[in-house]
Design a protein around this motif. Structure first.
Motif, short mmCIF file in Angstrom:
data_model
loop_
_atom_site.label_atom_id
_atom_site.label_comp_id
_atom_site.label_asym_id
_atom_site.label_seq_id
_atom_site.Cartn_x
_atom_site.Cartn_y
_atom_site.Cartn_z
N LEU A 113 0.85 -1.19 0.00
CA LEU A 113 0.00 0.00 0.00
C LEU A 113 0.89 1.24 0.00
O LEU A 113 1.83 1.33 0.80
CB LEU A 113 -0.92 0.01 1.23
CG LEU A 113 -1.87 1.22 1.37
CD1 LEU A 113 -2.83 1.28 0.19
CD2 LEU A 113 -2.64 1.11 2.68
N THR A 114 0.61 2.15 -0.91
CA THR A 114 1.33 3.43 -0.99
C THR A 114 0.33 4.57 -0.97
O THR A 114 -0.60 4.59 -1.78
CB THR A 114 2.18 3.50 -2.27
OG1 THR A 114 3.14 2.44 -2.28
CG2 THR A 114 2.93 4.82 -2.35
N LEU A 115 0.53 5.49 -0.04
CA LEU A 115 -0.30 6.69 0.06
C LEU A 115 0.59 7.91 -0.13
O LEU A 115 1.69 7.98 0.44
CB LEU A 115 -0.97 6.76 1.44
CG LEU A 115 -1.77 5.53 1.88
CD1 LEU A 115 -2.22 5.67 3.33
CD2 LEU A 115 -2.97 5.31 0.97
N ALA A 116 0.14 8.86 -0.93
CA ALA A 116 0.94 10.05 -1.20
C ALA A 116 0.05 11.29 -1.21
O ALA A 116 -1.10 11.25 -1.66
CB ALA A 116 1.68 9.91 -2.53
N ALA A 117 0.61 12.38 -0.72
CA ALA A 117 -0.08 13.68 -0.74
C ALA A 117 0.95 14.75 -1.04
O ALA A 117 2.07 14.73 -0.53
CB ALA A 117 -0.76 13.94 0.61
N ARG A 118 0.56 15.72 -1.89
CA ARG A 118 1.45 16.81 -2.26
C ARG A 118 0.61 18.05 -2.55
O ARG A 118 -0.57 17.94 -2.91
CB ARG A 118 2.30 16.42 -3.47
CG ARG A 118 1.49 15.96 -4.68
CD ARG A 118 2.37 15.41 -5.79
NE ARG A 118 3.00 14.17 -5.40
CZ ARG A 118 2.47 12.96 -5.61
NH1 ARG A 118 1.26 12.85 -6.18
NH2 ARG A 118 3.09 11.88 -5.25
N ALA A 119 1.21 19.22 -2.39
CA ALA A 119 0.48 20.48 -2.62
C ALA A 119 1.46 21.60 -2.91
O ALA A 119 2.58 21.63 -2.37
CB ALA A 119 -0.38 20.83 -1.40
N GLY A 120 1.05 22.52 -3.81
CA GLY A 120 1.86 23.69 -4.13
C GLY A 120 1.02 24.95 -4.06
O GLY A 120 -0.21 24.90 -4.24
N GLN A 121 1.68 26.08 -3.81
CA GLN A 121 0.98 27.37 -3.67
C GLN A 121 1.53 28.35 -4.70
O GLN A 121 2.73 28.60 -4.77
CB GLN A 121 1.18 27.93 -2.26
CG GLN A 121 0.53 29.28 -2.02
CD GLN A 121 -0.98 29.25 -2.18
OE1 GLN A 121 -1.64 28.33 -1.66
NE2 GLN A 121 -1.54 30.22 -2.89
N LYS A 122 0.63 28.90 -5.52
CA LYS A 122 1.04 29.86 -6.52
C LYS A 122 1.72 31.06 -5.86
O LYS A 122 1.26 31.56 -4.84
CB LYS A 122 -0.18 30.33 -7.32
CG LYS A 122 0.17 31.28 -8.47
CD LYS A 122 -1.06 31.64 -9.27
CE LYS A 122 -0.69 32.56 -10.44
NZ LYS A 122 -1.87 32.91 -11.26
N GLY A 123 2.80 31.50 -6.45
CA GLY A 123 3.55 32.62 -5.88
C GLY A 123 4.74 32.18 -5.07
O GLY A 123 5.72 32.92 -4.94
N LEU A 124 4.69 30.97 -4.54
CA LEU A 124 5.84 30.42 -3.78
C LEU A 124 6.61 29.47 -4.71
O LEU A 124 6.62 28.26 -4.55
CB LEU A 124 5.35 29.67 -2.54
CG LEU A 124 4.62 30.52 -1.48
CD1 LEU A 124 4.16 29.63 -0.33
CD2 LEU A 124 5.55 31.62 -0.96
N LEU A 125 7.23 30.08 -5.73
CA LEU A 125 7.98 29.36 -6.75
C LEU A 125 7.12 28.35 -7.50
O LEU A 125 7.62 27.38 -8.05
CB LEU A 125 9.20 28.66 -6.15
CG LEU A 125 10.31 29.56 -5.60
CD1 LEU A 125 11.45 28.72 -5.04
CD2 LEU A 125 10.83 30.51 -6.67
#
Length: 594
Positions: free
Chosen positions: A422-434
Motif C-alpha cells: 500500500l502506498t499513500l501520497a499527498a502533495r500540494a503547491g501554492q502559486k507565488g511560492l515558486l
C-alpha cells in the motif's frame, strides 16, 4: 518418541507346502545360481505403499542378484518390516498374506497387506510450566498441536508439533526450555493412544549487549540497525528484523545474527553479529524491453558507502525509445533504530509518449524513516520544464512539499503467495511560492496477493487519485492522471485513457489527462510447473475530471515465467466496447510483484 505397547504375538505370513519344500531344498543347495526378485504389493494407498516398499529388503533386490537362500530369508522378514514401516502412520495391527513363487530363474513375491484400523488418540496431556500464556507464538504452537484427541496417531506430525512448541518457547526467550516428559502410550488391542508432554521452561532471557564482528563501520553507527533495547525480552522475531535491516542496508555481503548462548548469564543473552563487507562500488547495465517505454538500455554506478558514516551515492541513466532519464541520489543515514536517512536527488527526464511530450528537471530533498511499521517520507520537490499534451504547450515551475507512506508484507518477496502493498501520497503547491499554479493532490495504490491451492494465485490491484488545481494547463504530465498500460488498464497503450479534447486538423480527440483516477484489476495465475504459468485478467477504470467518469475495460490472457532475474509477465489484452481503441495490445513487465 517413547512408545509403550501391550504385548501381542506376531503372526507370520502363512507359507504354502510347496514353499516349505523349496526351503528344505535350499538348505541342500547353498550354491544355487543368483537371480532377481520381483515384488507385487497391494492393499495400501500411495503413501503407505511407498513407506512399506521403502522398508522392504526384498525390494532392494529387484535390480540386484539374490541367491535362493537369501530370497527365502528376506521373504520371512517381510511381514515384520512392513509392520514396523506402517507404525509411524498409526497402523499397529497390520496383517500380511503372501506367496513366493519361482518364475524361471527368478522369483516373484506377492504380498497382500491389510493395514487394519488406525490407532486413534484418546487423550492429550500437554503442559508447559511458567507464565507462557498470552505469548502469541507459544499459544499458536499449542493450538496447532497435532494429533489432537480423536485424530489418527501420526508420528511425523507429532514430532513436528513437538518441535514447533519447543521452537516457539526458544523464540520468546526461554532458552533453557527442556522437554521433561514425552510419552506416547499405545494400546494395540483397543487401537488407542495417549499423549503426555511436559516442558520445564526455566527463566525467560532478556537481550544483553550486541557485538558486531567483521564489519567496516564503528559500533556506534551499527547501533542504528538494532530494533530492541538492552533489557527487552529476547525475541527471535527481533533477530530476524535485524537480519533483514542489515540485508536491506546493502552494506554487507554476509550478515549472520544469532544469540551467544555460551555467554548467557543472569537471565541475559548477548547477540553476536558476524559481518563481511560487500563490494564497495558496483556497476550495472543491461538491455530491457517495456511496452510503455520501448526498447532501451540502462546503466548505473553505486557507491554503497562513501565514508564511515555510511553515506551512499548513486547515478543511473535510462535511454529508451520513449523515455530518457539521468538521475543521482545522495543518502545520509542518521542515528536511530528506525532506518532514518536524509536523501537528496536530481533527475532529468525526457519522455515522449503517444499522449504527451515533456522535458523536466526535478530536485528533491526528503527525510525517510520507519514509522509505526510504515516507511514515511517527508520532503520537498522542485519541478520545472517544458511539456506538450494534445495541442497544449506549456512551461511550468512547481515547488511543493510531499508526504509518502509505503508498507509491504509478504511471505516471500521473490514470489509471494500471501502479501500486500500500500502506498499513500499527498502533495500540494501554492502559486507565488515558486509555483505557477496552486494545487493539491492525493493518491493511493494497493495490491493484494493470495494463493489459491498449490499452483494458483489471485491478484487484486487498485489505484485512486484526486487533484484540486487552479490552472490545469500549468500541470505537467507527471502530475496529471492517465490510465492504460502495463500497470494500469491492459489492452490500452500507455497513457491513452483519460479526458479528451479536439485538436484542429485531427479527426479524433486527443487525451489530455485528468484530475481524478479510479482503476481496479483482478487477475488469476495458474502455474503448470515451478517456473511456468498462465494468467487471465480483467482491468477496469478511468482517468477523468469532474463527473465525466467513463468506464474502460480491458481483458486478456498472459504467460508467466519465474526467470533468474525476476518474474516475467507477457500479456495480451484487448479493450472491450471502446470506440477509440480496438485490437490486441502486448504488455511486457519484468520485476517483483510488490
Amino acid at each position: 518418541m517413547t512408545v509403550s505397547r501391550s504385548r501381542e504375538a506376531h503372526r507370520p505370513a502363512p507359507l504354502r507346502p510347496a514353499l516349505l519344500i523349496a526351503l528344505a531344498l535350499s538348505v541342500f543347495s547353498p550354491f544355487a545360481a543368483a537371480a532377481r526378485v520381483g515384488v507385487q504389493l497391494d492393499g495400501l494407498d500411495d503413501e503407505l505403499r511407498a513407506a512399506a516398499l521403502g522398508a522392504l529388503e526384498l525390494q532392494q533386490y529387484t535390480n540386484r542378484d539374490v541367491s535362493r537362500g537369501q530370497v527365502r530369508r528376506l521373504y520371512r522378514r517381510a511381514e515384520g518390516q512392513i509392520q514396523k514401516a506402517l507404525e509411524p502412520y498409526g497402523y499397529y495391527n497390520v496383517t500380511l498374506q503372501g506367496e513366493l513363487a519361482e518364475e524361471g530363474e527368478n522369483y516373484r513375491a506377492t504380498l497382500h497387506v491389510k493395514p487394519g484400523d488406525p490407532v486413534k488418540v484418546i487423550a492429550v496431556d500437554l503442559r508447559i510450566d511458567g507464565a507462557t500464556e498470552g505469548l502469541r507464538s507459544v499459544d499458536a504452537a499449542r493450538s496447532a498441536f497435532s494429533p489432537q484427541k480423536g485424530q489418527r496417531l501420526d508420528h511425523a506430525t507429532y514430532e513436528r508439533s513437538k518441535a514447533a512448541i519447543h521452537a516457539a518457547l526458544f523464540s520468546v526467550g526461554y532458552l533453557d526450555a527442556q522437554l521433561a516428559t514425552h510419552r506416547v502410550e499405545v494400546e494395540r488391542a483397543a487401537n488407542t493412544a495417549k499423549i503426555a508432554l511436559e516442558w520445564k521452561v526455566g527463566q525467560r532471557y532478556r537481550f544483553a549487549a550486541t557485538e558486531f564482528e567483521g564489519g567496516q563501520f564503528p559500533d556506534d553507527f551499527m547501533q542504528r540497525f538494532i530494533p530492541w533495547d538492552v533489557g527487552d525480552y529476547y525475541s527471535q522475531d527481533k533477530l530476524l528484523e535485524l537480519q533483514q535491516r542489515l540485508f536491506d542496508a546493502n552494506y554487507f555481503a554476509i550478515s549472520q545474527v544469532q544469540p551467544d548462548t555460551d555467554k548467557a548469564s543472569d537471565g541475559k543473552v548477548p547477540i553476536a553479529v558476524t559481518l563481511a563487507p560487500a563490494k564497495r562500488t558496483i556497476y550495472t547495465g543491461g538491455v530491457f524491453v517495456g511496452t510503455d517505454t520501448g526498447v532501451g538500455v540502462r546503466g548505473g554506478i553505486e557507491r554503497r558507502w562513501v565514508n564511515l558514516h555510511g553515506h551512499k551515492l548513486k547515478f543511473e541513466t535510462i535511454l529508451a525509445q520513449r523515455l530518457k532519464t539521468l538521475s543521482t541520489l545522495y543518502q545520509v543515514p542518521l542515528p536511530g533504530t528506525d532506518n532514518h536517512s536524509l536523501n537528496f536527488g536530481i533527475t532529468y527526464r525526457d519522455e515522449n509518449t503517444d499522449t504527451s511530450q515533456s522535458k523536466t528537471l526535478r530536485l528533491a530533498a526528503n527525510d525517510s524513516r520507519i514509522w509505526h511499521g510504515w516507511t514515511r517520507t517527508i520532503g520537498l520537490q522542485f519541478l520545472t520544464g517544458d511539456f506538450k499534451v494534445a495541442d497544449i504547450k506549456g512551461n511550468t515551475t512547481l515547488l511543493y512539499p510531499e508526504v509518502v507512506l509505503t508498507r509491504k508484507r509478504a511471505d516471500d518477496f521473490n514470489f509471494p503467495r500471501k502479501g500486500w502493498s500500500l502506498t499513500l501520497a499527498a502533495r500540494a503547491g501554492q502559486k507565488g511560492l515558486l509555483s505557477d499554479t496552486s494545487f493539491a493532490q492525493v493518491t493511493a495504490d494497493a495490491k493484494w496477493i493470495h494463493g489459491l491451492g498449490e499452483r494458483g494465485r489471485f491478484i487484486a490491484r487498485g489505484s485512486v487519485g484526486y487533484t484540486q488545481v487552479d490552472d490545469f494547463d500549468k500541470l505537467p504530465p507527471e502530475l496529471r492522471y492517465f490510465a492504460g498500460g502495463d500497470r494500469s488498464i491492459r489492452g490500452y497503450s500507455y497513457q491513452t485513457v483519460g479526458p479528451r479534447v479536439l485538436v484542429d486538423g485531427d479527426p479524433e480527440p486527443k487525451v489530455i489527462g485528468g484530475k481524478q483516477l479510479l482503476v481496479g484489476s483482478a487477475e488469476y495465475e495458474h502455474y503448470f510447473s515451478p517456473k511456468w504459468g498462465a494468467a487471465a485478467f480483467v482491468d477496469a477504470g478511468d482517468a477523468f475530471s469532474g463527473r465525466d467518469f467513463d468506464l474502460k475495460i480491458g481483458a486478456g490472457f498472459g504467460l508467466r515465467w519465474r526467470s533468474p532475474v525476476g518474474l516475467v509477465r507477457v500479456d495480451l489484452g484487448t479493450p472491450i466496447g471502446d470506440k477509440y481503441a480496438s485490437g490486441v495490445e502486448l504488455h511486457i513487465v519484468i520485476g517483483p510483484d510488490l
